[in-house]
Design an enzyme around this catalytic site. Structure first.
Site, PDB file in Angstrom:
ATOM      1  N   ASP A  72      -0.561   6.943 -14.454  1.00  0.00           N
ATOM      2  CA  ASP A  72      -0.313   8.293 -14.966  1.00  0.00           C
ATOM      3  C   ASP A  72      -0.611   8.384 -16.465  1.00  0.00           C
ATOM      4  O   ASP A  72      -0.519   7.390 -17.176  1.00  0.00           O
ATOM      5  CB  ASP A  72       1.167   8.623 -14.697  1.00  0.00           C
ATOM      6  CG  ASP A  72       1.387  10.109 -14.565  1.00  0.00           C
ATOM      7  OD1 ASP A  72       0.411  10.877 -14.607  1.00  0.00           O
ATOM      8  OD2 ASP A  72       2.557  10.511 -14.430  1.00  0.00           O
ATOM      9  N   HIS A  89      -9.601  10.471 -17.618  1.00  0.00           N
ATOM     10  CA  HIS A  89      -9.822   9.833 -16.310  1.00  0.00           C
ATOM     11  C   HIS A  89     -10.873   8.732 -16.431  1.00  0.00           C
ATOM     12  O   HIS A  89     -10.747   7.665 -15.827  1.00  0.00           O
ATOM     13  CB  HIS A  89     -10.277  10.866 -15.279  1.00  0.00           C
ATOM     14  CG  HIS A  89      -9.248  11.936 -15.030  1.00  0.00           C
ATOM     15  ND1 HIS A  89      -7.912  11.645 -14.875  1.00  0.00           N
ATOM     16  CD2 HIS A  89      -9.356  13.286 -14.922  1.00  0.00           C
ATOM     17  CE1 HIS A  89      -7.243  12.776 -14.687  1.00  0.00           C
ATOM     18  NE2 HIS A  89      -8.085  13.778 -14.716  1.00  0.00           N
ATOM     19  N   LEU A 183      -8.336 -11.641  -5.169  1.00  0.00           N
ATOM     20  CA  LEU A 183      -7.491 -10.441  -5.221  1.00  0.00           C
ATOM     21  C   LEU A 183      -7.996  -9.341  -4.279  1.00  0.00           C
ATOM     22  O   LEU A 183      -9.204  -9.092  -4.201  1.00  0.00           O
ATOM     23  CB  LEU A 183      -7.500  -9.907  -6.659  1.00  0.00           C
ATOM     24  CG  LEU A 183      -6.767  -8.579  -6.888  1.00  0.00           C
ATOM     25  CD1 LEU A 183      -5.271  -8.810  -7.044  1.00  0.00           C
ATOM     26  CD2 LEU A 183      -7.302  -7.859  -8.120  1.00  0.00           C
TER      27      LEU A 183
HETATM   28  C1  V07 Z   1     -10.065   7.158 -10.572  1.00  0.00           C
HETATM   29  C2  V07 Z   1      -9.436   6.442 -12.901  1.00  0.00           C
HETATM   30  C3  V07 Z   1      -8.124   5.718 -12.958  1.00  0.00           C
HETATM   31  C4  V07 Z   1      -6.993   6.617 -13.377  1.00  0.00           C
HETATM   32  C5  V07 Z   1      -6.545   7.527 -12.303  1.00  0.00           C
HETATM   33  C6  V07 Z   1      -7.368   8.736 -11.963  1.00  0.00           C
HETATM   34  C7  V07 Z   1      -8.844   8.675 -12.152  1.00  0.00           C
HETATM   35  C8  V07 Z   1     -11.411   3.944 -10.151  1.00  0.00           C
HETATM   36  C9  V07 Z   1     -11.646   4.465  -8.908  1.00  0.00           C
HETATM   37  C10 V07 Z   1     -12.222   3.824  -7.740  1.00  0.00           C
HETATM   38  C11 V07 Z   1     -11.856   4.207  -6.453  1.00  0.00           C
HETATM   39  C12 V07 Z   1     -12.382   3.570  -5.337  1.00  0.00           C
HETATM   40  C13 V07 Z   1     -13.272   2.552  -5.521  1.00  0.00           C
HETATM   41  C14 V07 Z   1     -13.648   2.141  -6.761  1.00  0.00           C
HETATM   42  C15 V07 Z   1     -13.126   2.779  -7.882  1.00  0.00           C
HETATM   43  C16 V07 Z   1     -11.153   5.757  -8.983  1.00  0.00           C
HETATM   44  C17 V07 Z   1     -10.604   7.886  -8.353  1.00  0.00           C
HETATM   45  C18 V07 Z   1     -10.053   8.126  -9.593  1.00  0.00           C
HETATM   46  C19 V07 Z   1     -10.597   8.909  -7.316  1.00  0.00           C
HETATM   47  F1  V07 Z   1     -13.780   1.903  -4.437  1.00  0.00           F
HETATM   48  N1  V07 Z   1     -10.825   4.822 -10.936  1.00  0.00           N
HETATM   49  N2  V07 Z   1     -10.644   5.946 -10.242  1.00  0.00           N
HETATM   50  N3  V07 Z   1     -11.135   6.717  -8.032  1.00  0.00           N
HETATM   51  N4  V07 Z   1      -9.487   7.397 -11.830  1.00  0.00           N
END
Ligand code: V07
Length: 295
Positions: A72, A89, A183
């Protein structure tokens, strides 16, 4: 020039105080915290230890098997810098990479990160569109190093509603890392815990209706086996950043016995030292409870 002191017995304590004062002045003059440490046998503060030292100390103790994180504060991080929310983000995505690497180095088995909740669809469309591009960008940039680090990518959440480009990027990463033994990096994507439990209950009701099981066969273990985490251990440690102290529909069943760590640090600012602080606190609690866990 030396001075001659006559010290009578009743002035002895004053005399010793003067000696101590002189020693203290020497310590200050030499600026040596080492000398001070030796004199008062103080353990070095955490901030004085390097990350490598803290990692090696932490590895000597019981490590949480599964850490879950509610990431968050990305929007607030951006606002503080007069940047658009999406910049937060994007920065948060880089933190996922940093924390994954350390979690893997620490020997943690599972890291679950709450990337997108079922409630997040209510955000402005442009923001959602940007967020849904992050998995592709993350994997486009970091998949080679995840493979190199022996990390296995997993996902939990509802497939439907996810844009095809998002889903296919994640599926490809899962396929490319499925034989990795390090991991497990588990992304909660379009995930909501109540929906997960509801779906498990519906599945069990169907099995009863079809005569496959009796309603009295339904145990806690059976419910757990119908959740999206069926192949994972329950989290030992939950971390939520940015000062909010609630679960926001995250892993409600699985967190029943989990230790919680809440911090005011915003997710993009959450670094190696912050993760170590949470792990060290978990290990301290473990040490204090001794073999009393579950009693
Ligand atoms: C997202 C970055 C981290 C903070 C929270 C909101 C935004 C990495 C991924 C991701 C997801 C699946 C995957 C590889 C990377 C991600 C979303 C949002 C939707 F296989 N960061 N991140 N996916 N944020």
């Amino acid at each position: 020039m030396g001075r001659l002191f006559f010290v009578t017995m009743d002035k002895m304590d004053v005399f010793f105080d003067m000696i101590r004062m002189n020693m203290f002045r020497d310590v200050c003059k030499s600026g040596g915290s080492n000398m001070l440490n030796k004199l008062i046998r103080r353990k070095p503060e955490r901030q004085e230890q390097s990350i490598a030292e803290r990692v090696s100390l932490a590895k000597k103790e019981i490590m949480p098997t599964h850490i879950a994180i509610i990431m968050d504060g990305n929007g607030r991080w951006a606002k503080k810098r007069a940047l658009p929310r999406v910049a937060g983000h994007h920065e948060g995505m880089k933190t996922v990479r940093k924390i994954t690497r350390l979690a893997n180095d620490l020997g943690i088995n599972v890291l679950t990160v709450y990337a997108f909740s079922t409630e997040n669809w209510k955000r402005p469309k442009l923001e959602v569109d940007f967020i849904m591009r992050l998995p592709e960008e993350f994997l486009g940039t970091y998949l080679p190093e995840l493979i190199e680090q022996n990390v296995r990518v997993e996902m939990m959440g509802n497939d439907i509603n996810l844009p095809p480009h998002t889903l296919s990027a994640v599926k490809r990463a899962m396929e490319a890392t499925k034989n990795n033994t390090g991991l497990i990096l588990n992304f909660a994507l379009n995930y909501g815990s109540r929906a997960e439990i509801t779906q498990a209950v519906q599945q069990l009701a169907k099995e009863v209706q079809e005569g496959k099981i009796n309603h009295t066969d339904i145990t806690e273990e059976m419910i757990a086996k119908h959740l999206m985490t069926c192949s994972l251990p329950e989290p030992d440690l939950l971390i939520r950043t940015s000062g909010e102290v609630r679960l926001s529909n995250f892993m409600l069943w699985q967190l029943a016995y989990t230790e919680f760590w809440f911090t005011d640090t915003l997710w993009p600012d959450f670094d190696e030292s912050c993760l170590l602080e949470a792990v060290e606190s978990y290990q301290n609690r473990n040490r204090r409870y001794g073999g009393l866990k579950g009693e």
